[in-house]
Design an enzyme around this catalytic site. Structure first.
Site, short mmCIF file in Angstrom:
data_model
loop_
_atom_site.label_atom_id
_atom_site.label_comp_id
_atom_site.label_asym_id
_atom_site.label_seq_id
_atom_site.Cartn_x
_atom_site.Cartn_y
_atom_site.Cartn_z
N ASN A 55 1.06 -1.16 -0.26
CA ASN A 55 -0.05 -0.18 0.08
C ASN A 55 0.64 1.28 0.13
O ASN A 55 2.51 1.09 0.63
CB ASN A 55 -0.84 0.00 1.23
CG ASN A 55 -0.65 0.05 3.18
OD1 ASN A 55 0.79 -1.04 2.79
ND2 ASN A 55 -1.01 0.81 3.59
N ILE A 56 0.28 2.59 -0.34
CA ILE A 56 0.82 3.49 -0.19
C ILE A 56 0.48 4.97 -0.74
O ILE A 56 -0.63 4.74 -1.09
CB ILE A 56 1.87 3.86 -2.57
CG1 ILE A 56 2.98 2.82 -2.63
CG2 ILE A 56 2.41 5.02 -2.53
CD1 ILE A 56 3.15 2.70 -4.05
N GLU A 57 0.02 5.09 0.68
CA GLU A 57 -0.80 6.47 0.90
C GLU A 57 -0.42 7.63 0.34
O GLU A 57 0.76 7.71 -0.35
CB GLU A 57 -0.70 6.08 2.66
CG GLU A 57 -1.08 5.17 3.59
CD GLU A 57 -1.35 4.76 4.86
OE1 GLU A 57 -1.19 5.94 5.43
OE2 GLU A 57 -2.12 3.67 5.23
N CYS A 78 -4.32 0.30 -2.24
CA CYS A 78 -3.90 -1.03 -1.23
C CYS A 78 -2.76 -1.31 -2.51
O CYS A 78 -2.53 -2.02 -3.57
CB CYS A 78 -5.08 -1.63 -1.76
SG CYS A 78 -6.71 -0.56 -1.12
N GLU A 91 -2.79 -4.65 -3.05
CA GLU A 91 -3.09 -5.89 -4.04
C GLU A 91 -3.69 -4.98 -5.30
O GLU A 91 -2.84 -5.75 -6.55
CB GLU A 91 -4.61 -6.15 -4.15
CG GLU A 91 -4.66 -7.08 -2.33
CD GLU A 91 -5.19 -5.78 -1.67
OE1 GLU A 91 -4.29 -4.78 -0.52
OE2 GLU A 91 -6.01 -6.47 -0.52
N CYS A 127 -10.24 -4.85 -0.07
CA CYS A 127 -11.01 -4.46 0.69
C CYS A 127 -12.34 -4.30 -0.60
O CYS A 127 -11.65 -5.28 -1.91
CB CYS A 127 -10.65 -2.44 0.29
SG CYS A 127 -9.97 -1.90 -1.31
N CYS A 159 -10.12 -3.60 -4.56
CA CYS A 159 -9.90 -4.40 -4.97
C CYS A 159 -10.22 -5.45 -5.57
O CYS A 159 -9.93 -6.06 -6.33
CB CYS A 159 -8.42 -4.92 -3.42
SG CYS A 159 -7.73 -3.54 -3.68
N1 THU Z 1 -5.37 -1.39 2.45
C1 THU Z 1 -4.77 -2.54 1.56
O1 THU Z 1 -3.12 -2.18 0.80
N2 THU Z 1 -5.25 -3.04 0.95
C2 THU Z 1 -6.63 -3.52 1.35
O2 THU Z 1 -7.27 -4.39 1.19
C3 THU Z 1 -7.01 -2.42 2.84
C4 THU Z 1 -6.83 -1.60 2.83
C5 THU Z 1 -4.33 -0.57 3.00
C6 THU Z 1 -5.50 0.88 2.47
C7 THU Z 1 -4.24 2.15 3.53
O3 THU Z 1 -3.09 2.22 3.61
C8 THU Z 1 -4.56 0.97 5.19
O4 THU Z 1 -4.43 -0.38 4.15
C9 THU Z 1 -5.81 1.06 5.98
O5 THU Z 1 -6.74 1.10 5.23
#
Ligand code: THU
Length: 136
Positions: free
Chosen positions: A42-44, A53, A55, A90, A93
């Protein structure tokens, strides 16, 4: 490739997560039908909504390299990269998976450093809206 090896690749990818806002680090690994593995994290973003996300990072990396057929995906995550249980995909994804992956494709949800649970994409996203509903 074994299910355990794909989970291990996801766990390794989690180490690259950029998650300074939530603190939740996530890793994913997708296996193509011809045996290649693409990983993602994940890259915020400071503006929050551009966050991607793990995935989707993995799937988009693969698709952008020309891959179109997938056999299996593993995902793991947890606060500060500590896996304390399932961190399932999520909805967004799941929808992206529905675009490229068969309904019977196994999704491995890592539950611990050496454990996972498995389900199919069809179980995660029943009655998916997919390419079959769009006239081409
Ligand atoms: N996140 C994912 O990388 N994949 C998911 O399927 C659920 C959420 C990440 C997004 C965010 O950076 C962190 O988890 C918290 O929601």
């Amino acid at each position: 490739m074994t299910r355990e090896a794909l989970c291990a690749a996801a766990i390794q990818a989690m180490g690259k997560a950029y998650a300074p806002y939530s603190g939740y680090k996530v890793g994913a690994a997708v296996l193509t039908t011809d045996g290649k593995v693409y990983t993602g994290c994940n890259i915020e973003n400071a503006s929050y909504t551009p966050t991607i996300c793990a995935e989707r990072t993995a799937i988009f990396k693969a698709v952008s390299e020309g891959e179109r057929e997938f056999a299996m995906l593993a995902v793991c995550g947890g606060k500060d990269g500590l896996i304390t249980g399932a961190f399932p995909p999520c909805g967004v994804c799941r929808q992206v998976m529905a675009e490229f992956c068969p309904k019977d494709m196994p999704i491995l949800i890592v539950t611990g450093e050496e454990s996972h649970t498995a389900c199919t994409l069809g179980e995660l996203l029943p009655y998916a809206f997919d390419t079959n509903y769009i006239e081409k």
